[in-house]
Design a protein around this motif. Structure first.
Motif, PDB file in Angstrom:
ATOM      1  N   GLU A   1      -9.720  51.274 -90.729  1.00 22.42           N
ATOM      2  CA  GLU A   1     -10.435  52.154 -91.512  1.00 22.42           C
ATOM      3  C   GLU A   1      -9.007  52.136 -92.947  1.00 22.42           C
ATOM      4  O   GLU A   1      -8.239  52.259 -92.239  1.00 22.42           O
ATOM      5  CB  GLU A   1     -10.106  53.354 -91.019  1.00 22.42           C
ATOM      6  CG  GLU A   1      -9.499  55.168 -91.637  1.00 22.42           C
ATOM      7  CD  GLU A   1      -8.467  55.257 -92.252  1.00 22.42           C
ATOM      8  OE1 GLU A   1      -8.090  55.653 -92.633  1.00 22.42           O
ATOM      9  OE2 GLU A   1      -7.397  54.585 -91.090  1.00 22.42           O
ATOM     10  N   HIS A   2      -8.977  53.068 -93.996  1.00 19.40           N
ATOM     11  CA  HIS A   2      -8.113  52.810 -94.659  1.00 19.40           C
ATOM     12  C   HIS A   2      -8.169  53.727 -95.921  1.00 19.40           C
ATOM     13  O   HIS A   2      -9.446  53.929 -96.896  1.00 19.40           O
ATOM     14  CB  HIS A   2      -8.465  51.112 -95.970  1.00 19.40           C
ATOM     15  CG  HIS A   2      -7.023  51.075 -96.724  1.00 19.40           C
ATOM     16  ND1 HIS A   2      -5.617  50.994 -96.539  1.00 19.40           N
ATOM     17  CD2 HIS A   2      -6.902  51.207 -98.278  1.00 19.40           C
ATOM     18  CE1 HIS A   2      -5.234  51.274 -97.515  1.00 19.40           C
ATOM     19  NE2 HIS A   2      -5.848  51.426 -98.384  1.00 19.40           N
ATOM     20  N   ASP A   3      -7.030  54.575 -95.719  1.00 22.59           N
ATOM     21  CA  ASP A   3      -6.678  55.774 -96.596  1.00 22.59           C
ATOM     22  C   ASP A   3      -8.494  56.709 -96.392  1.00 22.59           C
ATOM     23  O   ASP A   3      -8.757  57.085 -97.624  1.00 22.59           O
ATOM     24  CB  ASP A   3      -6.769  55.552 -98.239  1.00 22.59           C
ATOM     25  CG  ASP A   3      -5.131  55.460 -98.791  1.00 22.59           C
ATOM     26  OD1 ASP A   3      -4.757  55.156 -97.346  1.00 22.59           O
ATOM     27  OD2 ASP A   3      -5.274  54.423 -98.996  1.00 22.59           O
ATOM     28  N   GLY A   4      -9.014  57.186 -95.054  1.00 25.68           N
ATOM     29  CA  GLY A   4      -9.996  57.841 -94.852  1.00 25.68           C
ATOM     30  C   GLY A   4     -11.273  56.936 -95.352  1.00 25.68           C
ATOM     31  O   GLY A   4     -12.140  57.719 -95.438  1.00 25.68           O
ATOM     32  N   ALA A   5     -11.330  56.013 -95.544  1.00 25.57           N
ATOM     33  CA  ALA A   5     -12.343  55.434 -95.725  1.00 25.57           C
ATOM     34  C   ALA A   5     -13.265  54.143 -94.899  1.00 25.57           C
ATOM     35  O   ALA A   5     -12.473  53.366 -94.067  1.00 25.57           O
ATOM     36  CB  ALA A   5     -12.703  54.575 -97.225  1.00 25.57           C
TER      37      ALA A   5
ATOM     38  N   GLY B   1      -6.307  51.422 -88.495  1.00 21.12           N
ATOM     39  CA  GLY B   1      -6.561  52.442 -88.889  1.00 21.12           C
ATOM     40  C   GLY B   1      -7.007  54.067 -87.989  1.00 21.12           C
ATOM     41  O   GLY B   1      -7.391  53.624 -86.651  1.00 21.12           O
ATOM     42  N   GLU B   2      -6.988  55.233 -88.595  1.00 20.90           N
ATOM     43  CA  GLU B   2      -7.469  56.477 -87.722  1.00 20.90           C
ATOM     44  C   GLU B   2      -8.747  56.111 -87.621  1.00 20.90           C
ATOM     45  O   GLU B   2     -10.193  55.586 -87.505  1.00 20.90           O
ATOM     46  CB  GLU B   2      -7.567  57.333 -88.476  1.00 20.90           C
ATOM     47  CG  GLU B   2      -5.630  57.262 -88.437  1.00 20.90           C
ATOM     48  CD  GLU B   2      -4.732  57.528 -87.417  1.00 20.90           C
ATOM     49  OE1 GLU B   2      -5.399  58.586 -86.002  1.00 20.90           O
ATOM     50  OE2 GLU B   2      -4.063  56.435 -87.292  1.00 20.90           O
TER      51      GLU B   2
END
Length: 63
Positions: A10-14, A47-48
């Motif tokens: 996950e990166h910046d929500g993507a 990531g989240e």
């Protein structure tokens, strides 16, 4: 719930392909296979987690 390890991240929500894979073609084949699963939550090595429409996020990546 799907734990993807380093296959996805996950990166910046993507949702993005994992960056620690050296065989991009094999990585994308793996992601295509995973995107066929009906999952609600994705957990990554980095990531989240994605907790809403996770399957849709994977299918969007391979489209």
């Amino acid at each position: 719930m799907l734990f993807t390890g380093d296959t996805l991240a996950e990166h910046d929500g993507a949702v993005i392909p994992g960056v620690f894979n050296t065989d991009r073609a094999e990585l994308m084949r793996s992601i295509r296979s995973l995107s066929e699963l009906d999952v609600g939550t994705l957990c990554f090595g980095h990531g989240e987690p994605v907790v809403c429409a996770a399957g849709t996020a994977m299918r969007r990546l391979v489209a």
